[in-house]
Design an enzyme around this catalytic site. Structure first.
Site, PDB file in Angstrom:
ATOM      1  N   ARG A 356       0.732   9.073  -4.049  1.00  0.00           N
ATOM      2  CA  ARG A 356       2.125   9.514  -3.987  1.00  0.00           C
ATOM      3  C   ARG A 356       3.123   8.379  -4.179  1.00  0.00           C
ATOM      4  O   ARG A 356       3.052   7.349  -3.532  1.00  0.00           O
ATOM      5  CB  ARG A 356       2.384  10.217  -2.651  1.00  0.00           C
ATOM      6  CG  ARG A 356       3.797  10.749  -2.516  1.00  0.00           C
ATOM      7  CD  ARG A 356       3.987  11.570  -1.267  1.00  0.00           C
ATOM      8  NE  ARG A 356       3.357  12.872  -1.387  1.00  0.00           N
ATOM      9  CZ  ARG A 356       3.559  13.856  -0.507  1.00  0.00           C
ATOM     10  NH1 ARG A 356       4.337  13.663   0.524  1.00  0.00           N
ATOM     11  NH2 ARG A 356       2.960  15.018  -0.657  1.00  0.00           N
ATOM     12  N   HIS A 386      -9.481   7.827  -2.205  1.00  0.00           N
ATOM     13  CA  HIS A 386      -8.748   6.939  -1.304  1.00  0.00           C
ATOM     14  C   HIS A 386      -9.631   5.820  -0.755  1.00  0.00           C
ATOM     15  O   HIS A 386      -9.139   4.896  -0.113  1.00  0.00           O
ATOM     16  CB  HIS A 386      -8.178   7.784  -0.144  1.00  0.00           C
ATOM     17  CG  HIS A 386      -7.225   7.048   0.741  1.00  0.00           C
ATOM     18  ND1 HIS A 386      -7.527   6.697   2.035  1.00  0.00           N
ATOM     19  CD2 HIS A 386      -5.973   6.582   0.524  1.00  0.00           C
ATOM     20  CE1 HIS A 386      -6.506   6.058   2.583  1.00  0.00           C
ATOM     21  NE2 HIS A 386      -5.546   5.978   1.690  1.00  0.00           N
ATOM     22  N   TYR A 419       0.119  -6.053   5.813  1.00  0.00           N
ATOM     23  CA  TYR A 419      -0.675  -4.977   6.409  1.00  0.00           C
ATOM     24  C   TYR A 419      -1.888  -5.576   7.112  1.00  0.00           C
ATOM     25  O   TYR A 419      -2.578  -6.413   6.543  1.00  0.00           O
ATOM     26  CB  TYR A 419      -1.188  -4.010   5.338  1.00  0.00           C
ATOM     27  CG  TYR A 419      -0.172  -3.037   4.784  1.00  0.00           C
ATOM     28  CD1 TYR A 419       1.175  -3.356   4.693  1.00  0.00           C
ATOM     29  CD2 TYR A 419      -0.578  -1.787   4.325  1.00  0.00           C
ATOM     30  CE1 TYR A 419       2.092  -2.471   4.171  1.00  0.00           C
ATOM     31  CE2 TYR A 419       0.334  -0.884   3.794  1.00  0.00           C
ATOM     32  CZ  TYR A 419       1.671  -1.231   3.720  1.00  0.00           C
ATOM     33  OH  TYR A 419       2.576  -0.345   3.197  1.00  0.00           O
ATOM     34  N   ARG A 515      -1.190   4.131  15.121  1.00  0.00           N
ATOM     35  CA  ARG A 515       0.086   3.566  14.681  1.00  0.00           C
ATOM     36  C   ARG A 515       1.067   4.629  14.192  1.00  0.00           C
ATOM     37  O   ARG A 515       2.274   4.470  14.281  1.00  0.00           O
ATOM     38  CB  ARG A 515      -0.185   2.543  13.559  1.00  0.00           C
ATOM     39  CG  ARG A 515       0.999   1.679  13.189  1.00  0.00           C
ATOM     40  CD  ARG A 515       1.673   2.115  11.914  1.00  0.00           C
ATOM     41  NE  ARG A 515       0.728   2.297  10.840  1.00  0.00           N
ATOM     42  CZ  ARG A 515       1.005   2.969   9.729  1.00  0.00           C
ATOM     43  NH1 ARG A 515       2.174   3.519   9.559  1.00  0.00           N
ATOM     44  NH2 ARG A 515       0.093   3.102   8.786  1.00  0.00           N
ATOM     45  N   HIS A 543      -3.013  -1.179  10.110  1.00  0.00           N
ATOM     46  CA  HIS A 543      -3.481  -0.278   9.048  1.00  0.00           C
ATOM     47  C   HIS A 543      -4.989  -0.061   9.061  1.00  0.00           C
ATOM     48  O   HIS A 543      -5.496   0.822   8.372  1.00  0.00           O
ATOM     49  CB  HIS A 543      -3.039  -0.852   7.695  1.00  0.00           C
ATOM     50  CG  HIS A 543      -3.160   0.087   6.547  1.00  0.00           C
ATOM     51  ND1 HIS A 543      -4.104  -0.068   5.546  1.00  0.00           N
ATOM     52  CD2 HIS A 543      -2.468   1.205   6.235  1.00  0.00           C
ATOM     53  CE1 HIS A 543      -3.976   0.906   4.660  1.00  0.00           C
ATOM     54  NE2 HIS A 543      -2.991   1.698   5.059  1.00  0.00           N
TER      55      HIS A 543
END
Length: 642
Positions: A356, A386, A419, A515, A543
């Site tokens: 996205r 992913h 991250y 988170r 992350h």
């Protein structure tokens, strides 16, 4: 909003229909944006001013500063501007999503007739202009600097753009558009072409929000609402300046004393016995032992990036296979894959073009990879890819050997500096075989694929985790040691949450560090009194994902790309890899256990769903910042192995 326009507004499981959902979201969003604006106006801005970093209005300028800015406007801004009139021969112009615009109300002094014009603030120019004479001096930084928003400079000189007209009003506004992509993959003959076509349409998505300055007049507000096809409830009135993402420009100022202390990531000790200006042989290091990476404390450039670069340049490497979900077009990793393909190696890139808001970037550099001879595969129909995987096949004296990287974060050199993520470098045969099978699944057909050390969504991640939760419940009931420790971005999957509630009711201690989105409740009597939920928000964005289970004293621990959400477990290809090295298991178990402890500064989830910040202990002592601790630990282990 799309459902409302289509007349599809059934009551959902929440008991709300689409109208009620939009109303609730709008109310909450207005509260959040008001809080954000107040934080800047009442807290950040005064503190910047105390350090002589000021954002000025035109009225705050001296005569000399105003004159110099007028010259700047004539030479640097005026030639870029394009005023657009609105009248019977000029329809209301298209307003691109998130662009800054000036709504200008004019009057013709001869006819007395009023007119409307729109002026786009050029995105190619800096949002904040340094006030002449208030530049940030390298010799005396204490003198500070002053900036003025570009829209104020433009507004002051509207007479240059509309000579002969009376300027009655001007107001800054911006529109948010629906930028969701709708691609029917089953019907799309070519997914790439379908995505490119849909990206063209995205620019013209329906407006969903109008942000205006709180000084806007009712007349101009009504005019914009009507012209943009919105409703009055869709208007967010905020104090200037709009679009606070522009404050990144202030952060770029050379003022180290107002920022976090500089931290330089270190080369992982498992890859370099001692710090050196030249990179060591990564393949030799991985052959010797697995390497656990913890970014940004461990350098991404001297580990993952160097791994890809060495693989691309090594004549013994025959093939490189990699998944790419998000990366940058100028990424050294993309360049290394191109170099490898040009050297005649077989290179396969599984590119997720449906990531996205990165769709356009991903298509662009995917085309670049294709032109270089890389085999580019655009994921699987109905599923996003992913997982974060990299496989290198190398010819060695004793036969082919496969080197693997399994990570929790994207192969993105820039975000790797901000991250917090984990990665495993290994040449373990089980992991290598699993990754070979998974790549074959992603690029070809392998419906009966089986895995040894990987859990792979959408088939085995949820079931594998629930099975391990149930094992902890059974162990607890049998009087054996049992606990569960999880670190994720988000947890919303009902099946997993219900399993954790069952574990809590059975007396299994559950620690969760989350988170983002959290759909679990902690400390509710007779449901979750054994569940502790913590959230760490700090310098780096947390992350990584870790799933750890006591397993009767033989810790069963996984890291990987999957959060506990429907989209991760049902609609994406995700992976979790089991960590087997005892030292790594101990390190990761400590990471989650310590992050959830009362010694660390964090947010605690209360039984009523509220989050409470705990930054000081019972005696007023400041609690530990775990990210600061991890930076110190990274520095201390520059020499010596993990």
């Amino acid at each position: 909003m799309r459902r409302i326009k289509a007349g599809i507004t059934p009551v959902r499981a929440s008991g709300l229909d689409a109208h009620q959902v939009v109303a609730a979201i709008t109310e909450r969003a207005k509260d959040l944006t008001a809080r954000q604006a107040a934080l800047f106006q009442d807290d950040v801005r005064p503190k910047l001013a105390a350090h002589n970093i000021e954002i000025l209005a035109w009225e705050d300028l001296t005569a000399e500063q105003a004159e110099r800015l007028t010259r700047y406007f004539r030479h640097q801004i005026f030639p870029v501007l394009t005023p657009l009139a609105v009248d019977p021969s000029h329809p209301f112009p298209y307003i691109s999503g998130l662009s800054l615009n000036l709504a200008v109300l004019l009057r013709n002094p001869r006819s007395g007739k009023e007119h409307f014009a729109r002026l786009k603030v050029p995105p190619s120019l800096p949002r904040y202009i340094t006030v002449p004479g208030r530049e940030l001096s390298t010799r005396n930084k204490a003198a500070g600097t002053a900036l003025i928003p570009i829209e104020l400079v433009i507004a002051r000189h509207l007479d240059h753009l509309f000579p002969g007209m009376d300027i009655l009003e001007h107001h800054l506004f911006r529109v948010t558009r629906n930028e969701n992509l709708e691609v029917e993959e089953d019907d799309a003959e070519n997914l790439l072409k379908a995505m490119e076509k849909e990206l063209e349409r995205r620019r013209f998505g329906a407006g969903v929000r109008l942000e205006v300055e709180d000084t806007i007049t009712p007349f101009v507000r009504r005019y914009l609402v009507r012209a943009l096809g919105l409703h009055d409830d869709d208007v967010f009135e905020l104090p200037a300046p709009l679009d606070l993402t522009s404050l990144n420009q202030l952060h770029d100022l050379d003022l180290p004393e107002l920022k976090y202390p500089r931290f330089v990531p270190v080369t992982p000790a498992g890859l370099a016995p001692q710090e050196s200006s030249s990179a060591g042989d990564i393949f030799a290091a991985i052959r010797e032992h697995d390497v656990l990476l913890h970014h940004p404390y461990d350098s991404f450039s001297t580990s993952v990036q160097e791994f890809v670069s060495q693989a691309a340049a090594d004549p013994k490497v025959l093939a490189i296979k990699q998944t790419l979900y998000r990366t940058s077009g100028d990424s050294p990793i993309v360049d290394a894959l191109i170099e490898a393909a040009e050297e005649g190696k077989q290179v396969v890139a599984i590119v997720e073009i449906k990531a996205r808001f990165d769709e356009e970037n991903n298509i662009s550099w995917a085309r670049k990879l294709e032109r270089a001879g890389v085999h580019v595969v655009y994921g699987m129909v109905g599923l996003k890819t992913h997982c974060k995987l990299l496989l290198v096949v190398r010819q060695e004296s004793d036969g082919l050997r496969r080197y693997c990287h399994v990570g929790t974060g994207n192969y993105h050199p820039k975000t790797a500096r901000g991250y917090e993520d984990l990665g495993l470098l290994t040449c373990d045969r089980d992991v290598a075989q699993d990754m070979t099978t998974l790549f074959n699944l992603l690029s070809g057909y392998a419906p009966r694929a089986r895995f040894r050390r990987l859990l792979v969504a959408p088939r085995t991640v949820r079931d594998g985790l629930v099975e391990r939760i149930e094992r902890e419940i059974a162990n607890r009931r049998a009087g054996r040691p049992a606990w569960i420790r999880i670190k994720v971005n988000s947890i919303i999957d009902e099946t997993c949450i219900d399993a954790l509630y069952r574990a809590s009711r059975a007396g299994v201690p559950v620690d969760i560090v989350v988170r983002g989105i959290c759909g679990i409740r902690a400390g509710v009597p007779e449901l979750s009194e054994n569940i502790r939920v913590r959230s760490i928000l700090g310098r780096y964005l947390e992350h990584s994902r870790v799933y750890a289970f006591c397993n009767d004293g033989d810790t069963d621990l996984f890291i990987g790309s999957a959060d506990l959400m429907h989209r991760n477990l049902d609609r994406r290809v995700e992976e979790l890899v089991r960590i087997t090295d005892p030292a790594m298991v101990e390190q990761l178990e400590w990471l989650v256990t310590h992050a959830a402890s009362d010694a660390v500064s964090s947010w605690h989830l209360e039984p009523d769903g509220a989050w409470v910040r705990h930054s000081h202990g019972p005696d007023g002592e400041k609690l530990e910042d775990i990210q600061t601790t991890l930076m110190a630990r990274a520095r201390s282990r520059v020499k010596g192995r993990h």
